[in-house]
Design a protein around this motif. Structure first.
Motif, PDB file in Angstrom:
ATOM      1  N   ALA A  53      19.389   5.193 -16.899  1.00 16.59           N
ATOM      2  CA  ALA A  53      19.513   6.468 -16.187  1.00 16.59           C
ATOM      3  C   ALA A  53      18.169   7.170 -16.102  1.00 16.59           C
ATOM      4  O   ALA A  53      17.792   7.724 -15.057  1.00 16.59           O
ATOM      5  CB  ALA A  53      20.528   7.366 -16.888  1.00 16.59           C
ATOM      6  N   MET A  54      17.396   7.116 -17.202  1.00 20.61           N
ATOM      7  CA  MET A  54      16.084   7.781 -17.212  1.00 20.61           C
ATOM      8  C   MET A  54      15.140   7.108 -16.240  1.00 20.61           C
ATOM      9  O   MET A  54      14.450   7.768 -15.458  1.00 20.61           O
ATOM     10  CB  MET A  54      15.492   7.749 -18.615  1.00 20.61           C
ATOM     11  N   ILE A  55      15.124   5.771 -16.253  1.00 20.74           N
ATOM     12  CA  ILE A  55      14.241   5.039 -15.344  1.00 20.74           C
ATOM     13  C   ILE A  55      14.635   5.314 -13.899  1.00 20.74           C
ATOM     14  O   ILE A  55      13.794   5.523 -13.034  1.00 20.74           O
ATOM     15  CB  ILE A  55      14.289   3.526 -15.661  1.00 20.74           C
ATOM     16  N   SER A  56      15.949   5.325 -13.642  1.00 20.35           N
ATOM     17  CA  SER A  56      16.429   5.607 -12.291  1.00 20.35           C
ATOM     18  C   SER A  56      15.993   6.991 -11.835  1.00 20.35           C
ATOM     19  O   SER A  56      15.524   7.184 -10.711  1.00 20.35           O
ATOM     20  CB  SER A  56      17.957   5.492 -12.271  1.00 20.35           C
ATOM     21  N   PHE A  57      16.093   7.961 -12.750  1.00 15.34           N
ATOM     22  CA  PHE A  57      15.701   9.331 -12.419  1.00 15.34           C
ATOM     23  C   PHE A  57      14.206   9.410 -12.112  1.00 15.34           C
ATOM     24  O   PHE A  57      13.791   9.994 -11.114  1.00 15.34           O
ATOM     25  CB  PHE A  57      16.029  10.265 -13.584  1.00 15.34           C
ATOM     26  N   LEU A  58      13.429   8.747 -12.978  1.00 14.61           N
ATOM     27  CA  LEU A  58      11.965   8.786 -12.780  1.00 14.61           C
ATOM     28  C   LEU A  58      11.587   8.096 -11.483  1.00 14.61           C
ATOM     29  O   LEU A  58      10.704   8.543 -10.754  1.00 14.61           O
ATOM     30  CB  LEU A  58      11.263   8.117 -13.959  1.00 14.61           C
ATOM     31  N   SER A  59      12.280   7.001 -11.179  1.00 13.47           N
ATOM     32  CA  SER A  59      11.986   6.274  -9.957  1.00 13.47           C
ATOM     33  C   SER A  59      12.282   7.137  -8.731  1.00 13.47           C
ATOM     34  O   SER A  59      11.502   7.191  -7.778  1.00 13.47           O
ATOM     35  CB  SER A  59      12.819   4.992  -9.912  1.00 13.47           C
ATOM     36  N   GLN A  60      13.411   7.847  -8.768  1.00 15.91           N
ATOM     37  CA  GLN A  60      13.768   8.716  -7.655  1.00 15.91           C
ATOM     38  C   GLN A  60      12.802   9.880  -7.542  1.00 15.91           C
ATOM     39  O   GLN A  60      12.412  10.279  -6.443  1.00 15.91           O
ATOM     40  CB  GLN A  60      15.189   9.249  -7.831  1.00 15.91           C
ATOM     41  N   ALA A  61      12.406  10.393  -8.725  1.00 12.22           N
ATOM     42  CA  ALA A  61      11.535  11.559  -8.719  1.00 12.22           C
ATOM     43  C   ALA A  61      10.177  11.233  -8.115  1.00 12.22           C
ATOM     44  O   ALA A  61       9.528  12.092  -7.535  1.00 12.22           O
ATOM     45  CB  ALA A  61      11.357  12.077 -10.137  1.00 12.22           C
ATOM     46  N   SER A  62       9.741   9.966  -8.245  1.00 14.00           N
ATOM     47  CA  SER A  62       8.424   9.625  -7.754  1.00 14.00           C
ATOM     48  C   SER A  62       8.435   9.262  -6.268  1.00 14.00           C
ATOM     49  O   SER A  62       7.405   9.071  -5.678  1.00 14.00           O
ATOM     50  CB  SER A  62       7.858   8.456  -8.556  1.00 14.00           C
ATOM     51  N   SER A  63       9.622   9.109  -5.648  1.00 15.31           N
ATOM     52  CA  SER A  63       9.662   8.773  -4.241  1.00 15.31           C
ATOM     53  C   SER A  63       9.874  10.033  -3.413  1.00 15.31           C
ATOM     54  O   SER A  63      10.396  11.025  -3.893  1.00 15.31           O
ATOM     55  CB  SER A  63      10.785   7.773  -3.978  1.00 15.31           C
ATOM     56  N   ASP A  64       9.451   9.963  -2.146  1.00 14.21           N
ATOM     57  CA  ASP A  64       9.534  11.128  -1.274  1.00 14.21           C
ATOM     58  C   ASP A  64      10.874  11.123  -0.541  1.00 14.21           C
ATOM     59  O   ASP A  64      11.151  10.227   0.248  1.00 14.21           O
ATOM     60  CB  ASP A  64       8.376  11.062  -0.283  1.00 14.21           C
ATOM     61  N   PRO A  65      11.710  12.110  -0.779  1.00 15.40           N
ATOM     62  CA  PRO A  65      13.027  12.114  -0.147  1.00 15.40           C
ATOM     63  C   PRO A  65      12.980  12.599   1.298  1.00 15.40           C
ATOM     64  O   PRO A  65      13.985  12.601   1.997  1.00 15.40           O
ATOM     65  CB  PRO A  65      13.818  13.079  -1.030  1.00 15.40           C
ATOM     66  N   ALA A  66      11.844  13.046   1.763  1.00 13.60           N
ATOM     67  CA  ALA A  66      11.747  13.627   3.096  1.00 13.60           C
ATOM     68  C   ALA A  66      11.872  12.556   4.173  1.00 13.60           C
ATOM     69  O   ALA A  66      11.999  11.380   3.888  1.00 13.60           O
ATOM     70  CB  ALA A  66      10.433  14.363   3.240  1.00 13.60           C
ATOM     71  N   ILE A  67      11.809  12.994   5.387  1.00 17.24           N
ATOM     72  CA  ILE A  67      11.991  12.047   6.485  1.00 17.24           C
ATOM     73  C   ILE A  67      10.702  11.324   6.823  1.00 17.24           C
ATOM     74  O   ILE A  67      10.692  10.415   7.627  1.00 17.24           O
ATOM     75  CB  ILE A  67      12.524  12.763   7.739  1.00 17.24           C
ATOM     76  N   TRP A  68       9.622  11.756   6.231  1.00 17.01           N
ATOM     77  CA  TRP A  68       8.368  11.019   6.427  1.00 17.01           C
ATOM     78  C   TRP A  68       7.566  11.013   5.149  1.00 17.01           C
ATOM     79  O   TRP A  68       7.803  11.798   4.229  1.00 17.01           O
ATOM     80  CB  TRP A  68       7.568  11.588   7.597  1.00 17.01           C
ATOM     81  N   ARG A  69       6.632  10.089   5.103  1.00 19.00           N
ATOM     82  CA  ARG A  69       5.750   9.996   3.953  1.00 19.00           C
ATOM     83  C   ARG A  69       4.313  10.067   4.452  1.00 19.00           C
ATOM     84  O   ARG A  69       3.940   9.359   5.408  1.00 19.00           O
ATOM     85  CB  ARG A  69       5.996   8.680   3.208  1.00 19.00           C
ATOM     86  N   VAL A  70       3.540  10.921   3.803  1.00 20.85           N
ATOM     87  CA  VAL A  70       2.147  11.137   4.203  1.00 20.85           C
ATOM     88  C   VAL A  70       1.260  10.818   3.000  1.00 20.85           C
ATOM     89  O   VAL A  70       1.290  11.524   1.987  1.00 20.85           O
ATOM     90  CB  VAL A  70       1.939  12.599   4.654  1.00 20.85           C
ATOM     91  N   GLU A  71       0.483   9.762   3.105  1.00 20.20           N
ATOM     92  CA  GLU A  71      -0.363   9.340   1.984  1.00 20.20           C
ATOM     93  C   GLU A  71      -1.711   8.820   2.476  1.00 20.20           C
ATOM     94  O   GLU A  71      -1.721   8.073   3.466  1.00 20.20           O
ATOM     95  CB  GLU A  71       0.311   8.238   1.167  1.00 20.20           C
ATOM     96  N   PRO A  72      -2.786   9.150   1.820  1.00 14.54           N
ATOM     97  CA  PRO A  72      -2.910  10.186   0.783  1.00 14.54           C
ATOM     98  C   PRO A  72      -2.844  11.567   1.417  1.00 14.54           C
ATOM     99  O   PRO A  72      -2.931  11.694   2.640  1.00 14.54           O
ATOM    100  CB  PRO A  72      -4.287   9.900   0.187  1.00 14.54           C
TER     101      PRO A  72
END
Lengths: 294, 122
Positions: free
Chosen positions: B8-27
């Motif tokens: 559960a902790m790993i899943s949470f951390l994995s989700q927290a590090s990804s961008d839930p928005a409709i686009w990703r802007v990097e860097p």
């Protein structure tokens, strides 16, 4: 003379890197930017190993490498180093920390028979991996405790590190002292780490120099009990400087998956090299694998 | 129980590090030395969950580039002199998302968050 040449080469490498580092740094917030706080968790699986300089020592396999770090505002944990850090100025930082001393690792992959075998005949042979509690083997007609030769203990160091950050590079100067009362000594290191970014690659280069005290060298690489068998068979380890180079490359496949390549080379100092326990003057390490960052 | 907690902790951390928005802007952050006033960066933009037709990326009221239906990613070169907000607009000018590119001085946030090289446990 050799040390002087080594120092000059190191300085040349340092200045060469200073002169060509990029001025700009681009990064992603909450991911890899300076100043981000929080967890960094990852695991890499691949093939690799580290050579063992001890006589007949087994090379240390590297198959799984975890990467566990937490950085708060001041407290941090980074791959077995627990510490506190504070900025003196924007460019200067001080760390206070405790961390395991890694010198014991070679002895965990080494069997006492490898060094004693050629010199003595043991009445009762022991198995590989039993070097910690061999007891009092009979050597000829004499009973000799070889605990001092066979069992080196893990130690914990406390240290202070000064960091000077400049563009894409950091100079780390660290001093460590044994707080576990095991080897009762100190050691120190100076490294110049640079971070390079090319497209999907991030490469770290880190030439370094490490000083080991008499006590540390003697505890791990000295032989104190053998004089019972006659003069000239013992060995007292002396302090010394050793030079090394580390390179780490990460190729990003996506946000989580990376190709991880790691290599390092260390030239052992003469206090270690001259020990009867040591038969290789360098320690090489390499790893290639896939890394997943959570 | 312990295993479930770790997962559960790993899943949470994995989700927290990804961008839930409709686009990703990097860097999305560009750092320069104290003496510099401009910062060049190449930004990679990826659409994550968008099923409209043509969309355009706008900064400082100028269209930087447009993406057509089916196109998932694009690269934009941009020079920052201050914080700059990228807007993702549809053809009607409706704002679908925005993301701020941060311009900062290296003096405020210099290289290397971590005190040790990563992946250096052994």
């Amino acid at each position: 003379m050799k040390n002087t040449v080594n120092i000059l080469l190191l300085l040349l490498l340092v200045f060469a890197q200073v002169s060509i580092v990029s001025a700009n740094v681009v990064c992603t917030r909450n991911k890899d930017c300076p100043g981000d706080t929080g967890w960094e968790l990852g695991v890499a699986i691949g093939v690799g190993g580290m050579t063992n300089p001890l006589v007949g020592g087994d090379n240390i396999p590297l198959v799984i490498i975890p990467d566990i770090a937490y950085y708060g505002d001041n407290l941090y944990f980074d791959n077995a180093e627990f510490g506190w850090r504070t900025s003196i100025t924007a460019r200067h930082e001080i760390n206070l920390f405790v961390t395991p001393n890694k010198e014991k690792a070679f002895f965990s992959f080494w069997h006492t028979s490898n060094i004693l075998g050629p010199i003595f005949t043991l009445d009762s042979p022991f198995q590989s991996g039993d070097e910690m509690n061999i007891g009092n083997p009979i050597i000829g007609q004499s009973t000799v405790s070889i605990d001092d030769v066979s069992s080196r203990k893990w130690a914990a160091d406390a240290g202070v590190r000064w960091r000077w950050k400049w563009k894409n590079s950091v100079i780390n100067s660290s001093v460590y002292a044994d707080v576990s009362d095991v080897y009762k000594g100190t050691h120190g290191s100076l490294s110049f780490t640079s971070k390079w970014a090319f497209d999907d690659w991030t490469v770290y280069t880190s030439p370094n120099v490490h000083w080991y005290s008499d006590n540390l060298t003697d505890y791990y690489y000295g032989i104190r009990t053998l004089p019972l068998l006659g003069k000239g068979l013992g060995y007292e380890g002396k302090s010394g400087l050793q030079f090394g180079m580390r390179v780490l490359a990460l190729h990003s496949i996506d946000d989580s998956w990376h190709v991880l390549i790691r290599a390092s080379a260390v030239k052992l100092h003469s206090g270690m090299r001259n020990s009867p326990l040591v038969d290789s003057s360098t320690v090489l390490s390499g790893f290639v694998g896939m890394a997943y960052q959570f | 129980m312990l295993t479930a907690s770790i997962v559960a902790m790993i899943s949470f951390l994995s989700q927290a590090s990804s961008d839930p928005a409709i686009w990703r802007v990097e860097p999305d952050t560009c750092l320069v030395s104290e003496s510099e006033t401009r910062c060049f960066m190449r930004v990679s933009i990826t659409l994550l969950s968008l099923s409209v037709g043509k969309v355009c990326i706008i900064a400082n009221k100028q269209v930087l580039t447009c993406m057509y239906e089916g196109q998932k990613s694009v690269t934009v070169d941009i020079t920052l002199t201050s914080d700059t907000t990228l807007h993702l607009n549809d053809t009607n000018g409706k704002r679908l998302a925005e993301h701020t590119l941060v311009f900062n001085k290296l003096l405020d946030a210099d290289f290397s968050q971590r005190t040790r090289l990563p992946w250096s446990l052994f």
